[in-house]
Design an enzyme around this catalytic site. Structure first.
Site, PDB file in Angstrom:
ATOM      1  N   ASP A  55      -7.918  -5.261  -0.285  1.00 36.89           N
ATOM      2  CA  ASP A  55      -8.364  -6.122  -1.386  1.00 36.89           C
ATOM      3  C   ASP A  55      -8.006  -7.582  -1.200  1.00 36.89           C
ATOM      4  OD1 ASP A  55      -7.495  -3.328  -3.293  1.00 36.89           O
ATOM      5  OD2 ASP A  55      -9.527  -4.084  -3.038  1.00 36.89           O
ATOM      6  N   HIS A  94       0.856  -1.195   0.000  1.00 36.66           N
ATOM      7  CA  HIS A  94       0.000   0.000   0.000  1.00 36.66           C
ATOM      8  C   HIS A  94       0.885   1.236   0.000  1.00 36.66           C
ATOM      9  CE1 HIS A  94      -3.147   2.817   1.112  1.00 36.66           C
ATOM     10  NE2 HIS A  94      -3.993   1.899   0.720  1.00 36.66           N
TER      11      HIS A  94
END
Ligand code: SDX
Length: 429
Positions: free
Chosen positions: A364, A307
């Site tokens: 996700d 991320h």
């Protein structure tokens, strides 16, 4: 801590203001840098550059903190409905019972779409990706509701534009899904709440009464809450910069849908399931696939890992991972790819490559496993991400206008050819 930063450049020292946010984030305000020095900054991918001051969402990537309007994601996911969070994110406060009922009532008046919009579906190829359909359908809302095109709408006009989008988005998402199955469209029923109505339109049948499963409704609310906003991510920044040209809300959101579709962003939830299925079909050898993810000569990436901001656990991933076990158990589903996901996570989190690069599971990584357990095909996962992110995009677009921010127009450093002699076409070799 000084509220002035000194920058020495070209033999000159200039002073620039330092601003501190309410959560103690620090920034150097460079809005006068070019006037003072003739220099611009360069920050490809905006890893170090703030684009705005916002009151909507706070992230702390080091501590794995996420808050919407000051409320922790953990509390909101455990105690709120998605409609409450929609109200919170767009209007700034948790709604009272009456405010929530009024929002539900306003939305219920606008859940149908123009019947002519159904003709779009006759034009799409049968296997066309739902995100391509969603983006074009939301973009085309601006053609069916031209009143949304007016720049500087009054507060009432803007609110109605927002309500119509909140109301029609779930209908459009469910219509896209039903058309992909060749099933008859299921129209909204105003007796249902926002999320139950979406599930009715998606999984209901004209021939049967709808058996509302509280486990599914609760899981859907939680997933949508976890996706509702994430400060200046790629798609939210897209919505802001498109909206900054005074482009209407619907077209700005359609641009956000396009940005979200990318597998490095919201498209990752579908890519994770495709990856887990690939590993399962390949015999479930997680070590082999971790080695591939680390190999610079191998294009394979561990989708759902890493991320830009979280250099610790994505707090949403923690919540979703826990929900995964609960929901699959409650629904009596044993999905072998969940075990593969857990094995990958365990192996990656002890691997120096992932540790050095602070690569942890993101939102996700597990979400697709729940979506699949709820009955959605993987092509619909990013559309569901968009449904969750809708209030965040709306709030970011609304705040950008409330702040009267100028049109977004970054500078650059030119590194191309300098003066070149023009050669007539007939003389070019
Ligand atoms: C979302 O911004 C947001 O808030 C987004 C989001 C939201 O709610 O809006 O949180 C939603 O988009 C989550 C992210 C979903 N995407 C994925 O899961 C795709 C896989 N992840 C990556 O591609 C990557 O981690 C990003 C895109 C998420 C972040 O990329 P960065 O910050 O630009 O980092 P990078 O690509 O420069 O990677 C740094 C290093 C590199 O190695 P080195 O060159 O230093 O040797 O980490 C490696 C990368 O190769 N790396 C990975 C990896 N992610 C980064 N290596 C293997 N597998 C991965 N998934």
């Amino acid at each position: 801590m000084s509220d002035i930063a000194e920058i020495k450049v070209d033999g000159k020292t200039v002073e620039l203001p330092v601003i501190t946010g309410t959560e103690d984030e620090k920034a150097i305000d460079i809005s006068k840098l070019r006037d003072l020095t003739g220099f611009v900054t360069l920050d490809t991918g905006f890893k170090n550059t703030g684009s705005t001051k916002s009151k909507i969402t706070f992230l702390d990537g080091e501590k794995g903190i996420l808050k919407y309007r000051g409320y922790s994601i953990e509390e909101l996911a455990a105690k709120s409905s998605f409609l409450e969070v929609i109200y919170l994110i767009i209007y700034g406060d948790l709604p009272t019972q009456k405010q929530l009922e009024d929002l539900q009532a306003d939305i219920s008046k606008h859940t149908l779409i123009h019947e002519d919009m159904k003709k779009f579906f006759d034009g799409y190829p049968s296997r066309s990706h739902p995100m391509g359909q969603l983006g074009s359908l939301i973009f085309s809302l601006s053609t069916f509701y031209p009143e949304c095109l007016k720049p500087n709408q009054t507060a009432e006009e803007q609110d109605l534009t927002i309500i119509k989008l909140l109301a029609k988005f779930p209908t459009i998402v469910s219509f896209v899904y039903k058309k992909s199955l060749g099933h008859p469209l299921i129209y909204p029923k105003n007796k249902y709440d926002y999320v139950t109505n979406f599930l009715w339109m998606t999984f209901g049948q004209r021939t049967e009464d709808y058996d509302v499963n509280p486990i599914v409704v609760n899981a859907m609310n939680k997933l949508l809450i976890l996706h509702a906003d994430h400060e200046q991510n790629c798609s939210a920044s897209t919505v802001r910069i498109v909206g900054s040209s005074d482009c209407n809300l619907y077209a700005s959101i359609a641009a956000g849908i396009a940005a979200l579709w990318g597998p490095l962003h919201g498209g990752a939830n579908q890519a994770v399931i495709d990856m887990l299925e690939l590993i399962k079909a390949d015999g479930g050898d997680t070590e082999k696939w971790i080695a591939k993810a680390k190999d610079k000569n191998d294009p394979f990436r561990m989708m759902g890992f890493g991320h830009r901001v979280y250099k610790n656990f994505d707090p949403r991933a923690k919540i979703i991972k826990k929900a995964c076990d609960d929901i699959l158990e409650n629904l009596g589903i044993d999905d072998p790819i969940l075990e593969i996901a857990k094995k990958l996570e365990e192996a990656a989190l002890t691997d120096q490559y992932f540790i050095d690069r602070k690569l942890y599971p993101n939102v996700d990584f597990y979400s697709g496993i729940i979506y699949r357990a709820l009955g959605f095909p993987s092509e619909m996962f990013t559309v569901l991400f968009a449904l969750g992110r809708l209030p965040g995009w709306i709030a970011q677009w609304k705040e950008m206008h409330e702040n009267k921010e100028p049109i977004g127009r970054p500078r650059q450093i030119y590194v191309g050819e300098t003066d070149r002699e023009f050669v007539e076409l007939k003389d070019r070799k």
